[in-house]
Enzyme design. Structure first.
Site, PDB file in Angstrom:
ATOM      1  N   GLY A 100      66.397  53.670  48.167  1.00  0.00           N
ATOM      2  CA  GLY A 100      67.662  53.410  48.807  1.00  0.00           C
ATOM      3  C   GLY A 100      68.234  52.054  48.168  1.00  0.00           C
ATOM      4  O   GLY A 100      67.498  51.237  47.712  1.00  0.00           O
ATOM      5  N   CYS A 127      59.913  53.409  46.394  1.00  0.00           N
ATOM      6  CA  CYS A 127      60.783  52.252  46.262  1.00  0.00           C
ATOM      7  C   CYS A 127      61.070  51.624  47.653  1.00  0.00           C
ATOM      8  O   CYS A 127      60.180  50.738  48.063  1.00  0.00           O
ATOM      9  CB  CYS A 127      62.073  52.802  45.312  1.00  0.00           C
ATOM     10  SG  CYS A 127      63.103  51.589  44.714  1.00  0.00           S
ATOM     11  N   TYR A 128      62.242  51.788  48.000  1.00  0.00           N
ATOM     12  CA  TYR A 128      62.737  51.206  49.395  1.00  0.00           C
ATOM     13  C   TYR A 128      61.708  51.566  50.641  1.00  0.00           C
ATOM     14  O   TYR A 128      61.179  50.734  51.189  1.00  0.00           O
ATOM     15  CB  TYR A 128      64.041  51.499  49.793  1.00  0.00           C
ATOM     16  CG  TYR A 128      64.521  51.223  50.996  1.00  0.00           C
ATOM     17  CD1 TYR A 128      65.144  50.024  51.072  1.00  0.00           C
ATOM     18  CD2 TYR A 128      64.568  51.771  52.286  1.00  0.00           C
ATOM     19  CE1 TYR A 128      65.751  49.296  52.191  1.00  0.00           C
ATOM     20  CE2 TYR A 128      64.959  51.070  53.205  1.00  0.00           C
ATOM     21  CZ  TYR A 128      65.586  49.815  53.367  1.00  0.00           C
ATOM     22  OH  TYR A 128      66.060  49.563  54.666  1.00  0.00           O
ATOM     23  N   HIS A 214      59.651  55.514  40.649  1.00  0.00           N
ATOM     24  CA  HIS A 214      60.120  56.948  40.978  1.00  0.00           C
ATOM     25  C   HIS A 214      59.403  58.225  40.566  1.00  0.00           C
ATOM     26  O   HIS A 214      59.871  58.516  39.383  1.00  0.00           O
ATOM     27  CB  HIS A 214      61.769  57.186  40.761  1.00  0.00           C
ATOM     28  CG  HIS A 214      62.684  56.146  41.814  1.00  0.00           C
ATOM     29  ND1 HIS A 214      63.091  56.556  42.784  1.00  0.00           N
ATOM     30  CD2 HIS A 214      62.699  54.811  41.646  1.00  0.00           C
ATOM     31  CE1 HIS A 214      63.652  55.575  43.263  1.00  0.00           C
ATOM     32  NE2 HIS A 214      63.419  54.315  42.572  1.00  0.00           N
ATOM     33  N   GLU A 216      59.822  61.349  41.282  1.00  0.00           N
ATOM     34  CA  GLU A 216      60.805  62.316  41.184  1.00  0.00           C
ATOM     35  C   GLU A 216      61.572  62.339  40.053  1.00  0.00           C
ATOM     36  O   GLU A 216      62.209  63.407  39.532  1.00  0.00           O
ATOM     37  CB  GLU A 216      61.705  62.307  42.630  1.00  0.00           C
ATOM     38  CG  GLU A 216      62.597  61.360  42.549  1.00  0.00           C
ATOM     39  CD  GLU A 216      62.271  59.940  42.982  1.00  0.00           C
ATOM     40  OE1 GLU A 216      61.140  59.659  43.040  1.00  0.00           O
ATOM     41  OE2 GLU A 216      63.212  59.090  43.457  1.00  0.00           O
ATOM     42  N   SER A 268      85.434  79.906  40.440  1.00  0.00           N
ATOM     43  CA  SER A 268      85.755  79.280  39.284  1.00  0.00           C
ATOM     44  C   SER A 268      85.248  80.022  38.065  1.00  0.00           C
ATOM     45  O   SER A 268      85.898  79.753  36.717  1.00  0.00           O
ATOM     46  CB  SER A 268      85.404  77.924  39.167  1.00  0.00           C
ATOM     47  OG  SER A 268      83.974  77.986  39.179  1.00  0.00           O
ATOM     48  N   GLY A 269      84.310  80.937  38.380  1.00  0.00           N
ATOM     49  CA  GLY A 269      83.602  81.626  37.053  1.00  0.00           C
ATOM     50  C   GLY A 269      82.390  81.149  36.913  1.00  0.00           C
ATOM     51  O   GLY A 269      81.411  81.550  35.999  1.00  0.00           O
ATOM     52  N   GLY A 270      81.873  79.808  37.355  1.00  0.00           N
ATOM     53  CA  GLY A 270      80.622  79.231  36.973  1.00  0.00           C
ATOM     54  C   GLY A 270      79.667  79.855  37.880  1.00  0.00           C
ATOM     55  O   GLY A 270      79.942  80.585  38.721  1.00  0.00           O
ATOM     56  N   VAL A 271      78.456  79.322  37.613  1.00  0.00           N
ATOM     57  CA  VAL A 271      77.347  80.319  38.376  1.00  0.00           C
ATOM     58  C   VAL A 271      77.336  79.660  39.812  1.00  0.00           C
ATOM     59  O   VAL A 271      76.961  80.590  40.619  1.00  0.00           O
ATOM     60  CB  VAL A 271      75.848  79.674  37.874  1.00  0.00           C
ATOM     61  CG1 VAL A 271      75.716  78.095  37.906  1.00  0.00           C
ATOM     62  CG2 VAL A 271      74.818  80.388  38.198  1.00  0.00           C
ATOM     63  N   ASP A 272      77.848  78.592  40.199  1.00  0.00           N
ATOM     64  CA  ASP A 272      77.914  78.119  41.698  1.00  0.00           C
ATOM     65  C   ASP A 272      78.822  79.090  42.577  1.00  0.00           C
ATOM     66  O   ASP A 272      78.396  79.648  43.523  1.00  0.00           O
ATOM     67  CB  ASP A 272      78.268  76.626  42.039  1.00  0.00           C
ATOM     68  CG  ASP A 272      77.308  75.795  41.064  1.00  0.00           C
ATOM     69  OD1 ASP A 272      76.432  76.259  40.655  1.00  0.00           O
ATOM     70  OD2 ASP A 272      77.966  74.540  40.870  1.00  0.00           O
ATOM     71  N   SER A 273      79.906  78.948  42.010  1.00  0.00           N
ATOM     72  CA  SER A 273      80.913  79.888  42.839  1.00  0.00           C
ATOM     73  C   SER A 273      80.693  81.420  42.732  1.00  0.00           C
ATOM     74  O   SER A 273      80.688  82.145  43.721  1.00  0.00           O
ATOM     75  CB  SER A 273      82.327  79.604  42.446  1.00  0.00           C
ATOM     76  OG  SER A 273      82.732  80.131  41.077  1.00  0.00           O
ATOM     77  N   LYS A 411      71.160  73.199  40.696  1.00  0.00           N
ATOM     78  CA  LYS A 411      71.802  74.018  39.844  1.00  0.00           C
ATOM     79  C   LYS A 411      70.699  75.170  39.255  1.00  0.00           C
ATOM     80  O   LYS A 411      71.036  76.419  39.210  1.00  0.00           O
ATOM     81  CB  LYS A 411      72.416  73.406  38.561  1.00  0.00           C
ATOM     82  CG  LYS A 411      73.036  74.055  37.530  1.00  0.00           C
ATOM     83  CD  LYS A 411      74.244  74.743  38.024  1.00  0.00           C
ATOM     84  CE  LYS A 411      75.533  73.653  37.615  1.00  0.00           C
ATOM     85  NZ  LYS A 411      76.742  73.937  38.108  1.00  0.00           N
TER      86      LYS A 411
END
Ligand code: XMP
Length: 555
Positions: A100, A127-128, A214, A216, A268-273, A411
């Protein structure tokens, strides 16, 4: 994502485009699953991540999920009782305290329910989180002599617990100012660096660990091993969760929220939408309409491609031509955040109008995790930019609810779901494209002239990168039109025109990225084509900045 073959699964011929429409019509989630969640386990082994505000908190959860162990991010002040109450849905086997931006000594430093430390659950502080545990155990935390950002080498003093299998020296990624300088007797140091006397520790009495770096972040070489040690060696988790389990959960959520009402999905045509649309289609069928707002800020030919792909979907597809309105609203606007907010607001106005005409009360959006993280939606985290589908929304919305069925996914997880749910390859292999479109790739004011120049430049970059065979290896590649002009010579005449920049990055999730080391020959071809074919461009430069410190998009 590495579940069952990860990106290699992309070549699975059985999910070919032809199967798309019919598989979407099926009411059950499509194929290749090894059994529903209930076949495998009702309560997946789980690692909870307590969020202290780091930009990377959600990467921790994602990295855990890559190991087929469920992980969820919860607020840093989640109580012991709240953790216990999760037992009906999941088998909590360990906790991670994230990093953080605060100092443990600042008056508003986020803390946690300290009874958690007595719960006998394994804990890893990063970390934090590492500093918080050390401070709580009455160790000493001090400001370091200098801030430490980036690659560092640590010396591993005891390769045990989370550091099992580590070499004497390890390359890690750090991002901090405070350091732990002393530990109480019941704790021991496992690693140190030039700047950190206690870079990793363990508690001798309980399975409690801390690390200053980190694990990750992809730049930490043995980060995955560190997390695996924690998940499997310390927490003894069984890998019994799969990303596909999210499909059923998301369909259920849309069904329960929307019920028998009508909804529109922002496409939007992207993979998410695309995935959000496919999930919503499975949930509410014909009560769904997909709305594509053509704001004129898409790539050349993009609206037509999207129309042709999604018109095969079993839902009403509506395309709104809003080019003029968006450009008018963007006139004279130079500030990137202002542009993002305006575009978010105008998008919403378009959707509100569409929903009124369609009598739809609900809006479904393909917001994913990084959108929310960078928009600074959490306590104690900084806003990086206003992703238009999150922070860019106006406060007064005319929808009952906005449903974001894939809001907790990354993603690559979304891409995997896109395959599982039967979307065609051209959707899951599509480069991510920002909601505000080319407006955030034009520095300064967006004008029709600049848009036209950028679209032509974009076509050249796209054609040449594809031709080089590198497109599949890159997360994104695109040109940016800077606000700077420069002198050149074309033929025998003086030229004075725009400086265009090329941005090409490799990334796993868009949260961190490295600039791609494109071959000079490719850059040369792109540069010659741009300066030859686009008279308004006088110079081409290549962006060699990683994320962080830069972001992927310029604005
Ligand atoms: P940045 O520029 O923040 O981008 O490093 C990370 C990823 O997110 C995409 N991006 C967006 N996606 N709405 C979106 O849906 C947005 O407002 C937006 N801004 C950036 C970007 O293209 C990259 O893949």
């Amino acid at each position: 994502m590495v579940h069952r073959g990860g990106r290699h699964a992309i070549t699975d011929r059985s999910r070919r485009d032809g199967a798309f429409a019919s598989s979407l019509r099926n009411s059950k989630v499509a194929t290749r699953r090894v059994g529903s969640m209930s076949d495998r386990t009702q309560r997946p082994d789980t690692i909870l991540v307590l969020d202290f505000g780091s930009q990377y908190t959600h990467l921790i959860a994602r990295r855990v999920r890559e190991q087929k162990v469920y992980s969820e991010v919860v607020a840093h002040d989640t109580t012991v009782e709240e953790i216990k109450s999760k037992a009906t849905d999941m088998n909590v086997k360990g906790l991670v305290f994230s990093g953080g931006p605060s100092s443990v000594y600042s008056p508003d430093a986020p803390s946690c329910d300290m009874r958690i430390l007595e719960m006998a659950l394994p804990i890893l502080g990063i970390c934090y989180g590492h500093q918080l545990i050390a401070k709580r155990a009455l160790g000493k935390v001090r400001p370091g002599k200098k801030n430490e950002y980036g690659i560092t080498y640590v010396s591993v003093d005891r390769p045990v617990g989370i550091l099992k299998g580590m070499s004497k020296t390890e390359r890690v990624w750090m991002s901090h100012r405070d350091i732990v300088t002393e530990l109480p007797e019941e704790y021991e140091t496992l690693a140190h660096s030039d700047n950190c006397p206690v870079a990793a520790f363990q508690c001798k009495l309980r399975p409690i660990y801390g690390i200053q770096w980190h694990p990750e972040v992809a730049h930490t070489e043995k980060g995955t091993l560190t997390l695996r040690n924690f998940i499997f060696e310390v927490c003894k988790c069984t890998p019994n969760w799969m990303v596909e389990d999210c499909i059923e959960k998301a369909i259920r959520e849309v069904k329960n929220t929307v019920g028998q009402a009508r909804a529109i999905v922002a496409l939007s045509g992207g993979v998410d939408s695309g995935v959000a649309a496919a999930i919503a289609s499975k949930a509410i069928g014909r009560n769904l309409s997909a709305v594509l707002v053509d704001h004129g800020l898409m790539r050349d030919g993009e609206p037509e491609v999207v129309k042709s792909i999604f018109s095969k979907l079993e839902m009403n597809l509506i395309v709104l031509n809003e080019k003029e309105r968006f450009l008018k609203k963007l006139r004279k606007i130079k500030d990137p955040e202002e542009k993002r907010r305006i575009i978010g607001r105008e998008f919403m106005r378009s959707f509100e109008r569409a929903s009124k005409a369609l009598k739809a009360d609900y809006l479904i959006q393909g917001t994913i995790y990084p959108d929310r993280i960078e928009s600074g939606f959490r306590k104690h985290s900084d806003k990086i930019k206003t992703h238009h589908n999150v922070g860019g929304l106006p406060h007064t919305l005319k929808f009952k609810t906005i449903v974001e069925p894939i809001r907790d996914l990354y993603k690559d997880e979304v891409r995997l779901i896109a395959q599982q749910i039967g979307l065609p390859k051209e959707v899951w292999l599509r480069q991510p494209f920002p909601g505000p479109g080319l407006a955030v790739r034009i520095a300064g004011e967006v004008t029709p002239e600049k848009l036209e120049i950028l679209k032509r430049a974009d076509r050249i970059v796209d054609e040449e990168v594809r031709k080089s065979g590198l497109s599949g290896k890159l997360w994104q590649y695109f040109p940016v039109l800077t606000d700077t002009r420069s002198t050149g010579v074309k033929g025998d005449a003086r030229a004075y025109g725009y400086v265009a920049a090329i941005r090409a990055v490799e990334s796993l999730d868009g949260m961190t990225a490295s600039f791609a080391r494109l071959p000079y020959e490719l850059l040369e071809t792109i540069s010659s084509r741009m300066t030859n074919e686009i008279p308004e461009i006088a110079r081409v430069v290549y962006d060699v900045t990683h994320k962080p410190p830069a972001t992927i998009e310029w604005e």
